[in-house]
Design a protein around this motif. Structure first.
Motif, PDB file in Angstrom:
ATOM      1  N   SER A 197     101.748  43.857 118.806  1.00 47.62           N
ATOM      2  CA  SER A 197     102.175  43.919 120.225  1.00 47.62           C
ATOM      3  C   SER A 197     103.566  44.509 120.411  1.00 47.62           C
ATOM      4  O   SER A 197     104.246  44.215 121.400  1.00 47.62           O
ATOM      5  CB  SER A 197     102.123  42.509 120.856  1.00 47.62           C
ATOM      6  OG  SER A 197     100.824  41.974 120.793  1.00 47.62           O
ATOM      7  N   GLU A 198     103.993  45.351 119.484  1.00 47.24           N
ATOM      8  CA  GLU A 198     105.281  46.024 119.643  1.00 47.24           C
ATOM      9  C   GLU A 198     105.127  47.542 119.587  1.00 47.24           C
ATOM     10  O   GLU A 198     106.105  48.271 119.510  1.00 47.24           O
ATOM     11  CB  GLU A 198     106.270  45.574 118.552  1.00 47.24           C
ATOM     12  CG  GLU A 198     106.734  44.124 118.659  1.00 47.24           C
ATOM     13  CD  GLU A 198     107.565  43.876 119.902  1.00 47.24           C
ATOM     14  OE1 GLU A 198     107.988  44.851 120.565  1.00 47.24           O
ATOM     15  OE2 GLU A 198     107.791  42.683 120.228  1.00 47.24           O
ATOM     16  N   GLY A 199     103.872  48.003 119.657  1.00 43.35           N
ATOM     17  CA  GLY A 199     103.630  49.437 119.634  1.00 43.35           C
ATOM     18  C   GLY A 199     103.561  50.024 121.038  1.00 43.35           C
ATOM     19  O   GLY A 199     104.226  49.568 121.967  1.00 43.35           O
ATOM     20  N   MET A 200     102.695  51.039 121.239  1.00 42.47           N
ATOM     21  CA  MET A 200     102.563  51.727 122.518  1.00 42.47           C
ATOM     22  C   MET A 200     101.592  50.988 123.426  1.00 42.47           C
ATOM     23  O   MET A 200     100.581  50.453 122.958  1.00 42.47           O
ATOM     24  CB  MET A 200     102.074  53.158 122.304  1.00 42.47           C
ATOM     25  CG  MET A 200     103.019  54.022 121.491  1.00 42.47           C
ATOM     26  SD  MET A 200     104.609  54.303 122.309  1.00 42.47           S
ATOM     27  CE  MET A 200     104.114  55.322 123.695  1.00 42.47           C
ATOM     28  N   PRO A 201     101.874  50.957 124.725  1.00 43.47           N
ATOM     29  CA  PRO A 201     100.910  50.341 125.656  1.00 43.47           C
ATOM     30  C   PRO A 201      99.657  51.200 125.748  1.00 43.47           C
ATOM     31  O   PRO A 201      99.688  52.414 125.556  1.00 43.47           O
ATOM     32  CB  PRO A 201     101.673  50.303 126.978  1.00 43.47           C
ATOM     33  CG  PRO A 201     102.691  51.390 126.868  1.00 43.47           C
ATOM     34  CD  PRO A 201     103.061  51.471 125.421  1.00 43.47           C
ATOM     35  N   MET A 202      98.541  50.518 126.034  1.00 40.86           N
ATOM     36  CA  MET A 202      97.266  51.215 126.192  1.00 40.86           C
ATOM     37  C   MET A 202      97.004  51.421 127.675  1.00 40.86           C
ATOM     38  O   MET A 202      97.078  50.471 128.458  1.00 40.86           O
ATOM     39  CB  MET A 202      96.135  50.418 125.538  1.00 40.86           C
ATOM     40  CG  MET A 202      96.343  50.224 124.050  1.00 40.86           C
ATOM     41  SD  MET A 202      94.954  49.358 123.263  1.00 40.86           S
ATOM     42  CE  MET A 202      95.635  49.067 121.622  1.00 40.86           C
ATOM     43  N   LEU A 203      96.701  52.646 128.043  1.00 38.86           N
ATOM     44  CA  LEU A 203      96.635  53.041 129.446  1.00 38.86           C
ATOM     45  C   LEU A 203      95.570  52.283 130.216  1.00 38.86           C
ATOM     46  O   LEU A 203      95.788  51.883 131.350  1.00 38.86           O
ATOM     47  CB  LEU A 203      96.396  54.557 129.536  1.00 38.86           C
ATOM     48  CG  LEU A 203      96.453  55.180 130.921  1.00 38.86           C
ATOM     49  CD1 LEU A 203      97.834  55.008 131.527  1.00 38.86           C
ATOM     50  CD2 LEU A 203      96.084  56.659 130.864  1.00 38.86           C
ATOM     51  N   ARG A 204      94.419  52.051 129.638  1.00 40.92           N
ATOM     52  CA  ARG A 204      93.288  51.472 130.358  1.00 40.92           C
ATOM     53  C   ARG A 204      93.067  49.989 130.049  1.00 40.92           C
ATOM     54  O   ARG A 204      92.011  49.450 130.328  1.00 40.92           O
ATOM     55  CB  ARG A 204      92.017  52.273 130.051  1.00 40.92           C
ATOM     56  CG  ARG A 204      92.068  53.683 130.615  1.00 40.92           C
ATOM     57  CD  ARG A 204      90.813  54.468 130.294  1.00 40.92           C
ATOM     58  NE  ARG A 204      90.819  55.776 130.885  1.00 40.92           N
ATOM     59  CZ  ARG A 204      91.444  56.848 130.400  1.00 40.92           C
ATOM     60  NH1 ARG A 204      92.120  56.730 129.254  1.00 40.92           N
ATOM     61  NH2 ARG A 204      91.407  58.005 131.028  1.00 40.92           N
ATOM     62  N   SER A 205      94.050  49.334 129.455  1.00 40.55           N
ATOM     63  CA  SER A 205      93.921  47.910 129.188  1.00 40.55           C
ATOM     64  C   SER A 205      95.320  47.302 129.110  1.00 40.55           C
ATOM     65  O   SER A 205      96.329  47.999 129.170  1.00 40.55           O
ATOM     66  CB  SER A 205      93.155  47.675 127.874  1.00 40.55           C
ATOM     67  OG  SER A 205      93.938  48.072 126.772  1.00 40.55           O
TER      68      SER A 205
END
Length: 284
Positions: A270-278
Motif C-alpha cells: 500500500s505504498e506504491g501507485m494508486p489504481m485508477l479504477r479501484s
C-alpha cells in the motif's frame, strides 16, 4: 432497360436513355387517352397495335399544333412526364423558353445533357462529407509525483483556423488537462477538433499522450514501485533499517531483520501507485 446499357460508351448510354424516354411518352399517351386506356386494360399492348394511326400528324415532342387535328394526346414536357412516374427529373436537355418545364430548374441533372464533353454522371465527391484528417499527437511528460497524486496542467497551443473570409489565421488557446492519480504511460487525452483547420476538411483532433519522466529513486512497474538498495555486509547479517521518502513526501523507516542475500526482496504494501479504477494501491 438492362444494366448493360450503362456499361457501354457514351453514345450507347444516350440511346438507352432515349429509348426509355420514348417508352415513358408512350405510356403517358395511353394513360391520358380514355379510349386507348380502355383498350389497353382489356387487350393489353397487342390491342393497341391493331388500332388505326391517329388522324393528326406531328411528333410527340412537338407543340401539339402539327397536322389537321388533335388525337386526344396533350403533349407535355418530357421532364414533367418523367417526374410524374418517378417523382423527380434527372434530365437536363439544355432547352429554354415555353417548351421547357417550369417545375424543375435543371443544371444538367444527373446525366449532364445529351451533348458536349461533360461527364455522364455527377462525380461521387460532390456529395461526400468533408474529410477529417488523422489526429495530431503530442507527448505530455509527467513526473511520478504527478502521476501519484494527480495534477492540473495548462497547455498553450497555437493552431491555424479558417476565418469568415476563408483565410487561415493563427489562434492561441490554453487547454486544461486534469492528470488523474494512477494514470500510466500511454494514457491518451483527446481534445476534439483542436487541430489545424483547412478549407474543405474538418479540423483534426488533438491528442496528448502521457509519458513518464525518469525518477531518481523509484522505477515504476505497473502499479508497483521498485527501488534497489545497497547494504553493507554487517548490515546484511546483523540487520538494518531502510529509510525511504514516498512520492507524496512522507518518510518511512523500514526495519530489516532477516539475513540479506543478493536478490533479497522486501515488499511494503500500500505504498506504491494508486489504481485508477479501484481503491487499491500498489506496493514498494
Amino acid at each position: 432497360m438492362t444494366k448493360d446499357c450503362w456499361l457501354g460508351d457514351k453514345r450507347a448510354k444516350h440511346l438507352c436513355i432515349e429509348m426509355r424516354l420514348k417508352d415513358l411518352l408512350h405510356m403517358d399517351r395511353v394513360l391520358s387517352d380514355p379510349q386507348k386506356r380502355a383498350i389497353y386494360d382489356q387487350y393489353g399492348e397487342e390491342g393497341l397495335k391493331d388500332m388505326p394511326p391517329p388522324c393528326s400528324g406531328g411528333f410527340p415532342f412537338g407543340n401539339g399544333n402539327g397536322g389537321g387535328g388533335s388525337s386526344g394526346f396533350n403533349p407535355r414536357n418530357a421532364e414533367d412526364i418523367f417526374a410524374e412516374f418517378f417523382g423527380s427529373s434527372p434530365f437536363g436537355f439544355g432547352s429554354s423558353g415555353p417548351g421547357r418545364s417550369t417545375r424543375f430548374h435543371s443544371d444538367g441533372g444527373m446525366f449532364g445533357g445529351f451533348g458536349g464533353n461533360e461527364n455522364l454522371f455527377r462525380t461521387y465527391s460532390e456529395g461526400t462529407a468533408p474529410r477529417k484528417p488523422p489526429p495530431v499527437e503530442s507527448k505530455l511528460p509527467c513526473s511520478l509525483e504527478e502521476l501519484y497524486s494527480g495534477s492540473t496542467r495548462k497547455m498553450k497551443i497555437s493552431r491555424a483556423v479558417v476565418d469568415g473570409h476563408g483565410q487561415q489565421v493563427q489562434e492561441t488557446e490554453i487547454l486544461t488537462i486534469d492528470v488523474k492519480p494512477g494514470w500510466k504511460k500511454g494514457t491518451k487525452i483527446t481534445f476534439p477538433d483542436k487541430g489545424n483547420e483547412q478549407l474543405n476538411q474538418l479540423p483534426a483532433d488533438l491528442v496528448f499522450i502521457i509519458d513518464e519522466k525518469p525518477h531518481n529513486t523509484y522505477k515504476r512497474d505497473g502499479n508497483d514501485l521498485i527501488i534497489n538498495q545497497r547494504v553493507a555486509l554487517a548490515e546484511a547479517i546483523g540487520g538494518t533499517t531502510v529509510n525511504l521518502t514516498t512520492l507524496d513526501g512522507r518518510s518511512l523507516s523500514i526495519p530489516v531483520q532477516d539475513i540479506v542475500s543478493p536478490g533479497y526482496e522486501l515488499v511494503i504494501t500500500s505504498e506504491g501507485m494508486p489504481m485508477l479504477r479501484s481503491q487499491a494501491i500498489g506496493a514498494i
